[in-house]
Design an enzyme around this catalytic site. Structure first.
Site, PDB file in Angstrom:
ATOM      1  N   ASP A 411       2.771   4.665   3.313  1.00 53.93           N
ATOM      2  CA  ASP A 411       2.098   3.718   2.631  1.00 53.93           C
ATOM      3  C   ASP A 411       1.651   4.562   1.487  1.00 53.93           C
ATOM      4  O   ASP A 411       1.847   5.653   1.098  1.00 53.93           O
ATOM      5  CB  ASP A 411       0.704   3.377   3.526  1.00 53.93           C
ATOM      6  N   GLU A 568     -14.780  -1.384  -3.423  1.00 53.51           N
ATOM      7  CA  GLU A 568     -16.070  -2.054  -3.460  1.00 53.51           C
ATOM      8  C   GLU A 568     -17.108  -1.083  -4.172  1.00 53.51           C
ATOM      9  O   GLU A 568     -17.966  -1.265  -4.710  1.00 53.51           O
ATOM     10  CB  GLU A 568     -16.509  -2.673  -2.038  1.00 53.51           C
ATOM     11  N   PHE A 610     -12.235 -11.754   2.507  1.00 50.98           N
ATOM     12  CA  PHE A 610     -10.918 -11.422   2.191  1.00 50.98           C
ATOM     13  C   PHE A 610      -9.996 -11.492   3.347  1.00 50.98           C
ATOM     14  O   PHE A 610     -10.287 -11.028   4.301  1.00 50.98           O
ATOM     15  CB  PHE A 610     -10.856 -10.072   1.623  1.00 50.98           C
ATOM     16  N   THR A 759       4.275  -0.667  -0.061  1.00 52.77           N
ATOM     17  CA  THR A 759       2.822  -0.855  -0.694  1.00 52.77           C
ATOM     18  C   THR A 759       2.608  -2.190  -0.864  1.00 52.77           C
ATOM     19  O   THR A 759       3.480  -3.125  -1.217  1.00 52.77           O
ATOM     20  CB  THR A 759       2.443   0.027  -1.803  1.00 52.77           C
ATOM     21  N   ASN A 889      -3.552  -1.944   7.636  1.00 49.20           N
ATOM     22  CA  ASN A 889      -2.515  -2.909   7.340  1.00 49.20           C
ATOM     23  C   ASN A 889      -1.182  -1.907   7.658  1.00 49.20           C
ATOM     24  O   ASN A 889      -0.216  -2.299   7.434  1.00 49.20           O
ATOM     25  CB  ASN A 889      -2.484  -3.180   5.797  1.00 49.20           C
ATOM     26  N   ASP A 890      -1.353  -0.722   8.057  1.00 51.20           N
ATOM     27  CA  ASP A 890      -0.073   0.111   8.299  1.00 51.20           C
ATOM     28  C   ASP A 890       0.079   0.175   9.740  1.00 51.20           C
ATOM     29  O   ASP A 890       0.973   0.748  10.337  1.00 51.20           O
ATOM     30  CB  ASP A 890      -0.501   1.356   7.802  1.00 51.20           C
TER      31      ASP A 890
END
Length: 1193
Positions: A411, A568, A610, A759, A889-890
């Protein structure tokens, strides 16, 4: 008393476990049924809260453990032979002796399993007896009970800083806004607080469990920590939907809330934490898979040796015209027929030669791997002093795979970069503002916050524009932009006092944790909170991530920000730097302090969180002054730009102001991406009518209450309202590279590994980072595949591109050879094009193209695409893969690879929890692979080969003797010495070498990464290595047998006196082939002398009494031992000398080759003269690619 059918009781017991065919579960309050028997309660079919992770009971330990151990075929094999040895017609030696080796192995394994299970039992008891509060109808209050007493349907109350005992649907909190903060560090490792809210309709009301008459309908238990859906159905059939934001998870800790209460929906092993607690990961290593195949080869070899023995014995018996006196007849006086005797002898030979199969190899491998893991975790070079964390080994049996990696998939954000964001640039209504002075990073504050303190220095020009709008109209795009930065996020506001309490209280709650991996480490926690203000050069104070702000209009208490992501945090710091400070957030309101100290309290109507599909987040609020319904949105540029109404599609707006702002903003975004910045777009929508919103909200609530296709319906409602945006601006945030990333990538490349980066960022951003970290060089040929739409024409042209490029590569490879002539090729491909490339008609060409690429960069890819790429390369190229990432997400990618590495960074610990090994910095990958990977592979490969070699060599001594004893399965070595030989004398040394051996120092391995290729090519343990070891074992066994045989031929020595030199020589040559240490030899002679002295009648009629003493008094014994050992090891010594000379020449070549490549790389041509023709031939493909790129984009 009524009789109950036993089948009915069995059926009721079976329905305790949830039925996966039922889509939902219904939970009702237990209070009305408190006095009923357990089998009559409505929630009886659900699990209770007592957990049991241990496998055994005291009475069931021995049978269950033996049953599990007999799942190994090797154990069944040896137990079967031991039993077979009790049959008189086939026994080879004393039956009791045959049981000793397998009993020792089974006993050692049972002790290990029993100790581990006892530790699990102690932890279970500690958790099950933890106190908690359960509501009782008899006492009409919450009574103190134990965790094991909690049932589904009970009402449970949890106080501040207490651990949650079960999965509880939140119905009440002490907070007037119905908010409860939860820390999930014990569950997923994330240190930031999660906000939970009371189920709609229950907030603000005192909880009265005795009057609760609703039913809770929710999904069946699952291990998804981020998904939970259901609804509360009241008696009048009204339904109120809820999600994961209303569920308190078992194992988490309540923070910043005096108390919270709710109804238990999942308990015990059905809770999400327990469903995620799968224990250490089990994978089969590459060496283990090869070893199992070689064991089968040994079985085949053993079969043929026994077959030869059986045939030889039958033929030998046929050579006698009359039976000799030493052949004993049966009880009836008849002799066993030759064929039947040969059949019996086949099984006798199996018993005699059983050592051919290494019974102790599996246990030895487990022991060696355990110590290898210990040394990896104790490596000081892999310790991160900044985070007080060391490497974690979560998979206990693939350490050697670290030394065989060929492809690395990484990543980008948080793995190659720091994931500590710095606000660099912003563009507002087409005007770009730079913030080059940002980026001062302060001290660490607390492990519960983002571990950074970024100072944001406002741009003077932008500050003047903000002040102008504040002084005049107090509205405008500049104010809307910073309001979007301040409120369109999930940042929590918490008090400093509560944070201090949380840190102090945490030390007392560690006892409730589950049993962890003994080789994993927990991060130490800070015992205090520190805050500081940092002034910039102009004297204006910057804003840090934990900067104190007022939480209420009265300013009575100071608060801190807690962001779930560094992005954020950077954005809310930027808004605060310009005077827009969020001071309070509740589920229904968010309050912002403006630069003029005025407070705006927005009513929060809805939040569209999100997700990776929409790639944007929206918050719908009611403006406190105008009462307008306004929606602020942030997201990826493509996700926002495509929803700007008809700005781009309406040709009548070519010169409109909106169109010009969008074009200028897009140019700024492209510039940000080229500079390697992370980009976000911000927009608003104000034309939301009250009536339309109410209608949309009703549909939204229906979707929230749905059990079927809930995610799809929520997606439809979000896409419906997220349209016709007005663009406000964009931001560019810098994510710095981690320390030593370029050097690590270069070292891995020199070690022969192919590096891929996967990515979700824009191609421009990813390419910039790729050049920064030396993944791509400026002299590389870079192929770029990208498209915005999937059409047949582009697919056909992509097929043409891949085919032609593949032909060019093949033509080049056939014309030129040699490592110095290989081209340096890079490939950049976006997610949509990657989907096309992985289709059935393109996948072969795509994989062939990637084989020739020095680096591959996949941009705009989804988590599923990441895992699909890893699996594709695994299946097509049959290579060892490693995936490294730091975020949720990985996880798919990490689990798909042969070895998964998690980086404990700023995005939580999901990647670490799913990984095989966990590190804190990408640079640690270099030492983990090049040093520990090389050592683990070399040690284990040598040990496995050595076990096969020593067993085959030893068994062949007994086999050659059968040609001189009529294949009667007679052994010339004492049985006890045979057992000692395999269990102690020759097993302990290879185990020690498997743990401690360092054939090359760590400094050499780091300075010469090329040495890693030995593991990639399986040079330590391959099929040829195995058969060479077997042939060497056959040769040495011939030498060890026939030299003593020719020496003592014709003498009157006894059978054990004849076998003693062979046994001694076998030990000497095995030990000297690996080491020159004298300790094992001394142990052998001491134990053999002691055994020979005390064993007066151990093995009648031929006893080993005093034999060793007589042999050691004979000079011939020493001559035979020395001569036989030298002759046996002579081929190996010659081969080792030749290999040493070759390795010295190779190292000299590597050192010489490195000098021009390292020092003069910049001055040399990127390719040699012989590659010029290749570059000319490739121009056609490059031009075609550029042409296709223009068509696609």
């Amino acid at each position: 008393m009524t009789w109950t059918n036993p089948l009915t009781l069995l059926r009721h017991g079976w329905t305790r476990h949830w039925n996966p065919d039922r889509p939902v579960r219904t939970v009702v309050s237990n209070l009305p049924f408190e006095d009923l028997k357990k089998r009559e309660q409505p929630n009886r079919r659900y699990e209770d809260n007592a957990i049991k992770t241990n496998k055994y009971r005291l009475w069931s330990f021995i049978p269950m453990n033996l049953f599990e151990q007999f799942h190994r075929m090797a154990n069944i094999y040896f137990v079967g032979l031991a039993i077979l040895n009790f049959v008189p017609v086939v026994n080879a030696f004393q039956p009791e002796v045959a049981l000793i080796p397998i009993c020792v192995i089974l006993a050692l394994t049972a002790v290990k399993d029993g100790w581990e299970d006892f530790r699990r039992y102690q932890t279970d008891q500690q958790l099950n007896n933890t106190p908690c509060f359960i509501f009782s109808r008899k006492q009409m209050c919450f009574m103190e009970r134990r965790w094991k007493d909690v049932r589904v349907g009970d009402f449970v109350r949890v106080l501040s800083n207490e651990i949650i005992p079960a999965d509880i649907l939140l119905l009440h909190t002490s907070d007037p806004d119905g908010v409860c903060h939860m820390e999930t560090a014990n569950l997923d490792g994330e240190t930031s607080l999660k906000q939970r809210k009371v189920v709609p309709g229950f907030s603000g009301e005192p909880l009265q469990p005795q009057t609760f008459d609703s039913s809770v309908v929710c999904e069946n238990p699952n291990n998804n920590l981020n998904l939970f859906k259901g609804y509360v159905e009241r008696p009048d059939k009204r339904r109120t939907g809820f999600g994961i934001d209303s569920l308190l998870l078992r194992g988490c800790t309540v923070r910043n809330t005096d108390d919270a209460a709710g109804i238990v929906v999942y308990a015990g092993h059905e809770t999400k934490s327990m469903l995620n607690n799968s224990g250490p990961r089990y994978k089969r290593s590459k060496i283990e898979r090869k070893m199992n195949t070689d064991v089968l080869f040994c079985v085949v070899l053993l079969f043929f040796m026994c077959l030869i023995g059986a045939l030889g014995h039958a033929i030998w018996l046929e050579t006698f015209t009359s039976k000799p006196s030493y052949i004993v007849p049966e009880s009836n006086g008849n002799y066993t027929p030759s064929v039947l005797a040969g059949f019996y002898m086949f099984f006798t030979m199996i018993i005699l030669l059983q050592v051919m199969i290494p019974v102790s190899l599996y246990v030895s491998i487990e022991l060696v791997k355990m110590w290898q893991i210990f040394f990896i975790t104790q490596d000081v070079e892999l310790y991160d002093e900044e985070l007080d964390s060391r490497v974690q080994c979560r998979a206990l049996n693939i350490t050697e795979d670290l030394g065989q990696i060929q492809y690395v998939f990484s990543d980008k954000t948080g793995t190659l970069t720091e994931n500590k964001m710095v606000f660099r640039r912003c563009s507002i209504i087409g005007t770009e503002y730079c913030h080059e002075e940002n980026g001062v990073v302060g001290e660490f504050v607390s492990p519960y916050f983002l571990k950074q303190e970024t100072v944001v220095v406002p741009d003077r020009k932008l500050m003047l524009e903000v002040d102008r709008q504040m002084a005049s109209i107090q509205t405008g795009p500049y104010l809307d932009f910073f309001l979007a930065l301040a409120i369109c996020n999930t940042v929590l506001v918490s008090s400093v006092t509560a944070q201090r309490q949380r840190v102090r209280a945490n030390a007392d709650l560690r006892g409730g944790e589950t049993l962890a991996d003994p080789f994993s480490t927990d991060e130490n926690e800070s015992d205090g909170f520190h805050s500081s203000d940092v002034s910039d050069a102009t004297g204006q104070k910057g804003i840090s991530s934990e900067r104190k702000v007022k939480s209420s209009p009265s300013g009575s208490e100071e608060v801190c920000y807690e962001a779930h992501s560094p992005d954020e945090a950077a954005l809310i710091h930027a808004a605060k730097a310009y005077g827009f400070s969020m001071v309070e957030r509740t589920p229904h309101y968010v309050t912002v302090k403006l630069p003029n100290e005025a407070l705006l309290k927005f009513e929060v109507l809805d939040i569209l969180t999100f997700d990776s599909t929409r790639r944007r987040m929206s918050i719908i609020v009611r403006h406190p002054h105008t009462k307008e319904i306004t929606m602020y949105t942030k997201g990826a540029d493509s996700a926002v730009m495509e929803r700007l109404g008809n700005v781009f599609s309406d040709m009548t707006q070519v010169d409109s102001e909106e169109k010009q702002i969008a074009v200028k903003t897009q140019k700024d975004l492209d510039m940000y991406a080229r500079n390697g910045l992370r980009t976000l777009c911000f927009a608003k929508k104000v034309d939301v009518l009250e009536q339309e919103f109410r209608a949309w909200s009703a549909v939204r609530q229906e979707a929230l209450s749905a059990m079927d296709e809930k995610e799809e319906r929520l997606m439809e409602t979000a896409n419906f309202i997220e349209s016709n945006f007005t663009l406000l601006g964009a931001t560019g945030i810098e994510d710095r590279l981690q320390e030593s990333v370029p050097e690590t990538i270069q070292a891995l490349r020199r070690a022969g590994m192919q590096i891929w980066v996967l990515t979700g960022d824009k191609p421009e951003t990813a390419i910039n980072i790729a050049y920064s970290c030396k993944l791509l060089e400026h002299e590389d040929l870079v192929f770029t595949f990208s498209t915005n739409r999937k059409v047949l024409q582009s697919r056909q042209q992509l097929i043409f591109i891949a085919t032609e490029t593949d032909h060019q590569f093949r033509g080049y490879n056939s014309a030129f050879t040699g490592p110095l002539m290989e081209p340096s090729i890079g490939l950049v491909i976006d997610g949509l094009t990657l989907s096309m490339a992985m289709s059935d008609e393109l996948v072969e060409q795509f994989v062939e193209l990637c084989k020739h690429c020095r680096a591959v960069l996949c941009c705009r890819v989804t988590p599923l695409q990441k895992s699909a790429v890893v699996k594709l390369i695994q299946q097509k190229l049959r290579v060892m893969t490693l995936a490294v990432g730091d975020g949720a997400n990985d996880v798919n990618m990490i689990q798909a690879a042969d070895v998964g590495i998690g980086v404990s960074g700023q995005e939580g610990m999901q990647a670490v929890m799913a990984s095989d090994f966990a590190i804190t910095r990408f640079k640690h990958l270099q030492r983990l692979l090049l040093v520990h990977g090389h050592w683990c592979y070399s040690r284990l490969a040598n040990m496995v080969i050595y076990f096969f070699y020593k067993n085959v060599a030893y068994v062949n001594l007994l086999f050659w003797y059968q040609f001189f004893c009529g294949f009667s399965a007679t052994a010339m070595i004492d049985y006890w010495l045979m057992i000692f030989f395999n269990l102690f004398f020759t097993s302990a040394p290879p185990i020690m070498f498997g743990i401690m051996d360092k054939e090359v120092s760590d400094s050499t391995l780091l300075s010469l990464p090329e040495l890693y290729k030995r593991g990639q090519h399986s040079e330590g343990y391959r099929r040829s290595t195995f058969w060479i070891a077997i042939l060497d074992a056959f040769y040495q066994s011939l030498v060890c047998f026939f030299i003593p045989y020719w020496t003592y031929n014709g003498s009157d020595i006894g059978i054990f006196a004849f076998g003693t030199p062979m046994n001694t020589v076998s030990l000497l040559k095995r030990l000297l082939s690996k080491t020159l240490t004298i300790l094992p030899v001394l142990v052998y002679f001491i134990m053999t002398l002691a055994y020979s002295a005390i064993c007066i009648s151990c093995n009648p009629p031929s006893d080993p009494y005093w034999i060793m003493h007589k042999q050691m008094a004979d000079p011939m014994f020493y001559l035979v031992c020395i001569l036989t050992t030298v002759v046996a090891l002579l081929p190996r010594i010659v081969l080792c000398c030749l290999e040493l000379m070759h390795e010295q020449n190779l190292m000299k070549h590597l050192f010489v080759a490195r000098i021009p490549s390292d020092n003069h790389r910049a001055s040399e041509k990127p390719f040699s003269d012989s590659t010029v023709s290749y570059k000319n031939n490739i121009l056609l493909s490059i031009c075609t690619i550029l042409h296709i790129h223009c068509i696609f984009t």
